[in-house]
Design a protein around this motif. Sequence first.
Motif, PDB file in Angstrom:
ATOM      1  N   MET A 116       0.820  -1.202   0.000  1.00 20.65           N
ATOM      2  CA  MET A 116       0.000   0.000   0.000  1.00 20.65           C
ATOM      3  C   MET A 116       0.861   1.261   0.000  1.00 20.65           C
ATOM      4  O   MET A 116       0.606   2.209  -0.756  1.00 20.65           O
ATOM      5  CB  MET A 116      -0.925   0.015   1.223  1.00 20.65           C
ATOM      6  CG  MET A 116      -1.939   1.151   1.189  1.00 20.65           C
ATOM      7  SD  MET A 116      -3.012   1.228   2.645  1.00 20.65           S
ATOM      8  CE  MET A 116      -1.932   2.110   3.783  1.00 20.65           C
ATOM      9  N   MET A 117       1.907   1.282   0.832  1.00 22.36           N
ATOM     10  CA  MET A 117       2.714   2.496   0.935  1.00 22.36           C
ATOM     11  C   MET A 117       3.571   2.709  -0.312  1.00 22.36           C
ATOM     12  O   MET A 117       3.799   3.857  -0.728  1.00 22.36           O
ATOM     13  CB  MET A 117       3.596   2.440   2.184  1.00 22.36           C
ATOM     14  CG  MET A 117       2.811   2.497   3.490  1.00 22.36           C
ATOM     15  SD  MET A 117       1.525   3.786   3.543  1.00 22.36           S
ATOM     16  CE  MET A 117       2.470   5.265   3.219  1.00 22.36           C
ATOM     17  N   VAL A 118       4.038   1.627  -0.933  1.00 22.64           N
ATOM     18  CA  VAL A 118       4.791   1.787  -2.178  1.00 22.64           C
ATOM     19  C   VAL A 118       3.847   2.245  -3.296  1.00 22.64           C
ATOM     20  O   VAL A 118       4.198   3.102  -4.108  1.00 22.64           O
ATOM     21  CB  VAL A 118       5.500   0.466  -2.551  1.00 22.64           C
ATOM     22  CG1 VAL A 118       6.102   0.550  -3.949  1.00 22.64           C
ATOM     23  CG2 VAL A 118       6.594   0.158  -1.533  1.00 22.64           C
ATOM     24  N   GLY A 119       2.622   1.697  -3.327  1.00 21.22           N
ATOM     25  CA  GLY A 119       1.640   2.154  -4.296  1.00 21.22           C
ATOM     26  C   GLY A 119       1.265   3.606  -4.079  1.00 21.22           C
ATOM     27  O   GLY A 119       1.093   4.378  -5.037  1.00 21.22           O
TER      28      GLY A 119
ATOM     29  N   THR B 117      -2.763  -3.082  -2.448  1.00 28.48           N
ATOM     30  CA  THR B 117      -2.094  -2.383  -3.548  1.00 28.48           C
ATOM     31  C   THR B 117      -3.015  -1.323  -4.136  1.00 28.48           C
ATOM     32  O   THR B 117      -2.618  -0.160  -4.331  1.00 28.48           O
ATOM     33  CB  THR B 117      -1.685  -3.372  -4.650  1.00 28.48           C
ATOM     34  OG1 THR B 117      -0.786  -4.342  -4.104  1.00 28.48           O
ATOM     35  CG2 THR B 117      -0.991  -2.654  -5.799  1.00 28.48           C
ATOM     36  N   SER B 118      -4.243  -1.693  -4.425  1.00 29.52           N
ATOM     37  CA  SER B 118      -5.198  -0.747  -4.996  1.00 29.52           C
ATOM     38  C   SER B 118      -5.501   0.386  -4.020  1.00 29.52           C
ATOM     39  O   SER B 118      -5.687   1.537  -4.435  1.00 29.52           O
ATOM     40  CB  SER B 118      -6.492  -1.469  -5.379  1.00 29.52           C
ATOM     41  OG  SER B 118      -6.239  -2.439  -6.368  1.00 29.52           O
ATOM     42  N   ALA B 119      -5.572   0.062  -2.723  1.00 31.89           N
ATOM     43  CA  ALA B 119      -5.808   1.103  -1.725  1.00 31.89           C
ATOM     44  C   ALA B 119      -4.689   2.141  -1.742  1.00 31.89           C
ATOM     45  O   ALA B 119      -4.942   3.344  -1.630  1.00 31.89           O
ATOM     46  CB  ALA B 119      -5.934   0.473  -0.337  1.00 31.89           C
ATOM     47  N   GLY B 120      -3.447   1.676  -1.892  1.00 34.43           N
ATOM     48  CA  GLY B 120      -2.330   2.614  -1.977  1.00 34.43           C
ATOM     49  C   GLY B 120      -2.390   3.474  -3.227  1.00 34.43           C
ATOM     50  O   GLY B 120      -2.164   4.693  -3.179  1.00 34.43           O
TER      51      GLY B 120
END
Length: 424
Positions: free
Chosen positions: A16-19, A145-148
Motif C-alpha cells: 500500500m505504501m509503495v503504491g 495495492t489498490s488502496a495505496g
Amino acid sequence: MSRPAKPWFPAALSLMMVGWGANQYVSLLVHYREEHGFSEVLVTSLLGIYVVGLVPALLLGGRYSDRTGRKRLAILAVALSMAASFALMGSAFGPVPLVIGRLLAGTATGLAMAAATSWVKELSQLPWDASSVPGSGARRASLLTSAGFWLGPVTGGMLVAWAPVPDIVPYVVHILLCVPLLFVLVRLPETRKRQPRPVPSVARPVASGGAPAPRSGAGRKRFRAVIAPAAPWVFAAATMGFVVIPEMVPAMREERLAYTTVAVAITMGCGVLIQPLARRVDTTSSARSLLTGVAVVLLGMGTVLAAILLNSPVLGLAAAALLGCGNGLLMVGGLLELQRASGPDELGTLTGFFYTLAYAGFLAPTAVAFIAQWVSNTWIMAGTIVLCAISLGVVALNSRKHLPHALERVESRQVRRARPETTR
C-alpha cells in the motif's frame, strides 16, 4: 518484541505504501503544468518514465526473491519509495529531480510487486495463517495495492489544493507514514529460504498437503494464453480513468485540478470497492474473472468516447468508474489465475512478468499525449477500443486451456492406473 498476530497485514501495508508513493505524483500533474510551466508531454512522460526503473526491478526482483527470500526486497522497496518522495521534493530545481524520483519510485514499485505480493500470498497460508482460504493472499495483496494507488493521489490532491508548500507536503506525509512500517517489517518472518542452484530432476516438486505443484511449463502456457493478453489493461484502465479523461473532455479544461482529483478518487475507489465481487466472479474452470474485467474496461472505453463526442463531464466520471472497476477485476483475477498456475519456485518470477505487462499500460497517457499531436482524440479512443476488443477475444478463445486443476486430475488418474501394476 513479539511478532504481529497477522504477519500478512504489515507485508500488505508495504504494498500500500509503495503504491501510495508511486501514484501520488498523479495529483500534482496539473500543478506542475500550471505553476512550473512544464509541458504536457514532459509531465505525462514523467508519469510513465518510472516504467524504466520498474520493469528491470520486476523481472530481476521476482526471480531473486524466488531464490533468496521476499522480506529483504520488500523492506528495500519501502526504503526506495521514501527516497523517491525525497527526490520529488526538488521540483523547484527543474525536471531532473522529478526524473530521478520517478525512476526510484518505479524501482521500488517493481520490487514490491514482485517480492511483497508473493510474501503476502505465502504469509496467508500455513504455518503463518491458519484461518485463510484459497485465494486469500491474492485478494489481500490486490486490495492493499489498490488502496495505496487510490490513497496516494487522493491525499496528494487534497494537500495540493489546501496545504501550504504543495511541492513538499504530500511527499513529507508519505515519508512519515513509511518510517514506522519499516520497523514492523523487520520483525516479520521470512517465508522463502535461500534456494540452492536448481538440479535437473525427473520427480515433480510436492506442494503442501502432498499435492503436486503446478508444472512450470503448464503455468507458463496458461500465463501466455490467458493472463498476458489481459494484463496491460490493469493499469491502462486506471491511467485512462484519471489522466486521459480530464484532458480529453474539453468542458473541464478550466477546472482540471479539481476534476482530476475527483476522477482519481472515483477510478481508484471503484478499483478497491469492486474487489470483493471480483473474488466471487472467479472460477477455476475458466478465465471468467479476466473476461469480466476486460469486458468492463471495453465498456469504459466506449463511455470515454461518448464523453468526448458529447463533451460531457458526467459521462467522463461514469467512464472513470467503469475503468476503475475493470482495474480492480483484472488485478484480482490476474493474481488468482497466476497463483493457481505458478509453482513455488516460479511464483515471484511469473508475478514479475504479470506486473511488467500490467505496467506497460501505465504508458497509455504518454502514448496518447504523443499521438494526439497528429490524431484527434476521437480516433485515438476508437483505436484503443479495437485493441481492447482484440484482447477480450484472445482471452475468451483460451479461457479453458491449460487449466492447472485439469492437469492435476489427469495426472491423478494416471497414478491410480499405475498403482495396481506396481503392487502385483
